[in-house]
Enzyme design. Structure first.
Site, PDB file in Angstrom:
ATOM      1  N   LYS A  22    -147.605 -68.143  -3.091  1.00  0.00           N
ATOM      2  CA  LYS A  22    -148.949 -68.676  -3.363  1.00  0.00           C
ATOM      3  C   LYS A  22    -149.988 -68.186  -2.355  1.00  0.00           C
ATOM      4  O   LYS A  22    -150.901 -68.905  -1.982  1.00  0.00           O
ATOM      5  CB  LYS A  22    -148.939 -70.204  -3.419  1.00  0.00           C
ATOM      6  CG  LYS A  22    -147.898 -70.803  -4.337  1.00  0.00           C
ATOM      7  CD  LYS A  22    -147.945 -70.190  -5.728  1.00  0.00           C
ATOM      8  CE  LYS A  22    -149.226 -70.528  -6.469  1.00  0.00           C
ATOM      9  NZ  LYS A  22    -149.218 -69.964  -7.860  1.00  0.00           N
TER      10      LYS A  22
ATOM     11  N   GLY B 243    -151.555 -65.048  -2.931  1.00  0.00           N
ATOM     12  CA  GLY B 243    -152.280 -63.959  -3.566  1.00  0.00           C
ATOM     13  C   GLY B 243    -151.396 -62.859  -4.120  1.00  0.00           C
ATOM     14  O   GLY B 243    -151.866 -61.744  -4.349  1.00  0.00           O
ATOM     15  N   THR B 244    -150.133 -63.180  -4.381  1.00  0.00           N
ATOM     16  CA  THR B 244    -149.186 -62.163  -4.833  1.00  0.00           C
ATOM     17  C   THR B 244    -149.612 -61.512  -6.147  1.00  0.00           C
ATOM     18  O   THR B 244    -149.679 -60.285  -6.262  1.00  0.00           O
ATOM     19  CB  THR B 244    -147.787 -62.775  -5.038  1.00  0.00           C
ATOM     20  OG1 THR B 244    -147.599 -63.864  -4.147  1.00  0.00           O
ATOM     21  CG2 THR B 244    -146.705 -61.731  -4.850  1.00  0.00           C
ATOM     22  N   THR B 245    -149.858 -62.347  -7.152  1.00  0.00           N
ATOM     23  CA  THR B 245    -150.157 -61.818  -8.483  1.00  0.00           C
ATOM     24  C   THR B 245    -151.458 -61.024  -8.473  1.00  0.00           C
ATOM     25  O   THR B 245    -151.580 -59.996  -9.162  1.00  0.00           O
ATOM     26  CB  THR B 245    -150.218 -62.962  -9.510  1.00  0.00           C
ATOM     27  OG1 THR B 245    -148.963 -63.655  -9.498  1.00  0.00           O
ATOM     28  CG2 THR B 245    -150.492 -62.439 -10.910  1.00  0.00           C
ATOM     29  N   TRP B 246    -152.429 -61.468  -7.710  1.00  0.00           N
ATOM     30  CA  TRP B 246    -153.694 -60.759  -7.601  1.00  0.00           C
ATOM     31  C   TRP B 246    -153.481 -59.372  -6.993  1.00  0.00           C
ATOM     32  O   TRP B 246    -153.948 -58.367  -7.524  1.00  0.00           O
ATOM     33  CB  TRP B 246    -154.663 -61.584  -6.746  1.00  0.00           C
ATOM     34  CG  TRP B 246    -156.070 -61.061  -6.692  1.00  0.00           C
ATOM     35  CD1 TRP B 246    -156.632 -60.115  -7.510  1.00  0.00           C
ATOM     36  CD2 TRP B 246    -157.090 -61.456  -5.779  1.00  0.00           C
ATOM     37  NE1 TRP B 246    -157.946 -59.913  -7.164  1.00  0.00           N
ATOM     38  CE2 TRP B 246    -158.249 -60.716  -6.101  1.00  0.00           C
ATOM     39  CE3 TRP B 246    -157.137 -62.369  -4.725  1.00  0.00           C
ATOM     40  CZ2 TRP B 246    -159.437 -60.856  -5.392  1.00  0.00           C
ATOM     41  CZ3 TRP B 246    -158.327 -62.513  -4.015  1.00  0.00           C
ATOM     42  CH2 TRP B 246    -159.462 -61.774  -4.352  1.00  0.00           C
TER      43      TRP B 246
ATOM     44  N   HIS C 169    -141.092 -62.051  -1.982  1.00  0.00           N
ATOM     45  CA  HIS C 169    -141.539 -63.059  -1.013  1.00  0.00           C
ATOM     46  C   HIS C 169    -140.618 -63.100   0.204  1.00  0.00           C
ATOM     47  O   HIS C 169    -140.624 -64.089   0.954  1.00  0.00           O
ATOM     48  CB  HIS C 169    -141.562 -64.447  -1.661  1.00  0.00           C
ATOM     49  CG  HIS C 169    -142.570 -64.598  -2.763  1.00  0.00           C
ATOM     50  ND1 HIS C 169    -143.903 -64.360  -2.576  1.00  0.00           N
ATOM     51  CD2 HIS C 169    -142.418 -64.972  -4.053  1.00  0.00           C
ATOM     52  CE1 HIS C 169    -144.551 -64.581  -3.719  1.00  0.00           C
ATOM     53  NE2 HIS C 169    -143.670 -64.946  -4.619  1.00  0.00           N
TER      54      HIS C 169
END
Length: 324
Positions: free
Chosen positions: A46, A48-51, A99
């Site tokens: 959580k 900013g990984t997907t961004w 992660h």
């Protein structure tokens, strides 16, 4: 009043994961041998990984996104969830999501690693909402007070936030590591995209500087509004998969396992209770539930000092201790 609820995790090789992850798949991930030109996007959950995955995918694919759900997941594999076999077969060039802390990441000097750090309290709040949302954690009745205690003790997904951050911060100046904060990415997304493109290779840096259409596409397709509306439709396909569709799906087994766990076990049949649009949330510091109480603020300050007293890592967020 606190409910004294604790999220449910499994332990694999000393790390905590949500139920739905497959221990043997995780172990294959830990043993993955990076290929030349592999690009890993690494964060604590959580942060900013997907961004960042979206940005790097767009850079590597010249501003274009995959057209189908299957293509999207094939090009953005989550190492620990899907395992080494899926990553070995992925279309390249494409980014690999992870992660893992630095001392557990499959590491090679010929691979590249992009690490995104985020303010601890913002990470805590976002991870709280994530944990409440997914039935695998069995935490739907948990409160923020409950979760804050677990987070401060370092007993959430992938263990302690500060240990994870420090493990990568110590290598921020390594030639094959690009270290950036979520806040830097948010404040100057265009500048960050150019820097990331340069890091990925001179051909990509040249591309974003000289082709305004590609740069414009990268910024548009990685914007919050676009991703909230469009990109997470592919997550909906995966997370709300039905029992009938599981036997027919071409999604990787690790993703199916997670999808099966992402439904409410209190029902006799699978009824997804996940609002996909909540997978990507703006920072919510003004929400009353997650507003730190004075005692919590003091606990956070003590934890920050205890974990980072021998490092200058908190200079990344000079106002952190005075913000709340």
């Amino acid at each position: 009043m606190s409910s004294n609820c604790i999220p449910r995790y499994i332990r694999v090789e000393g790390l905590r994961f949500a139920e739905g992850f497959e221990p043997e798949t995780i172990r294959t991930a830990l043993n993955y041998q990076p290929r030349p030109y592999d690009v890993f996007v690494v964060t604590y959950p959580k942060c900013g990984t997907t961004w960042m995955m979206q940005i790097i995918l767009l850079i590597l694919h010249e501003g274009q996104l995959p057209e189908t759900t299957e293509e999207y997941f094939a090009c953005t594999p989550y190492l620990e969830m899907l395992g080494s076999e899926v990553v070995e077969k992925m279309p390249r060039p494409s980014p690999i999501r992870s992660h893992l802390p630095f001392d557990m990441i499959p590491y090679a000097k010929h691979a590249k690693y992009v690490y995104v750090a985020r303010k601890p309290i913002d990470c805590c709040i976002s991870l709280y909402h994530h944990t409440k949302m997914f039935p695998a954690y069995d935490f739907k009745n948990g409160t923020f007070d409950d979760f804050f205690k677990v987070f401060i003790r370092g007993e959430t997904d992938y263990n302690d936030y500060f240990d994870h951050l420090l493990s990568w911060y110590e290598h921020k100046d390594d030639e094959n590591i690009f270290f950036i904060t979520y806040e830097q990415l948010k404040d100057d997304t265009k500048g960050a995209v150019v820097q990331i493109a340069d890091f990925l290779g001179p051909q990509y840096g040249k591309m974003v500087r000289e082709n305004s259409k590609i740069l414009s596409n990268i910024l548009h397709y990685s914007s919050f509004d676009f991703m909230k509306k469009d990109t997470f439709a592919v997550w909906k396909d995966a997370l709300q998969i039905t029992p009938q569709a599981i036997s027919e799906t071409k999604l990787p087994s690790g993703l199916i396992s997670w999808a099966e766990s992402a439904v409410d076990s209190h029902y006799g049949h699978r009824i997804p209770r996940i609002r996909v649009q909540d997978l990507m949330r703006r920072s919510s510091l003004i929400e009353w539930e997650t507003k730190l109480k004075p005692a919590q603020q003091q606990k956070l300050q003590r934890r920050v000092f205890e974990k980072t007293k021998d490092s200058d890592v908190m200079n990344l967020w000079e106002d952190e201790l005075n913000e709340q």
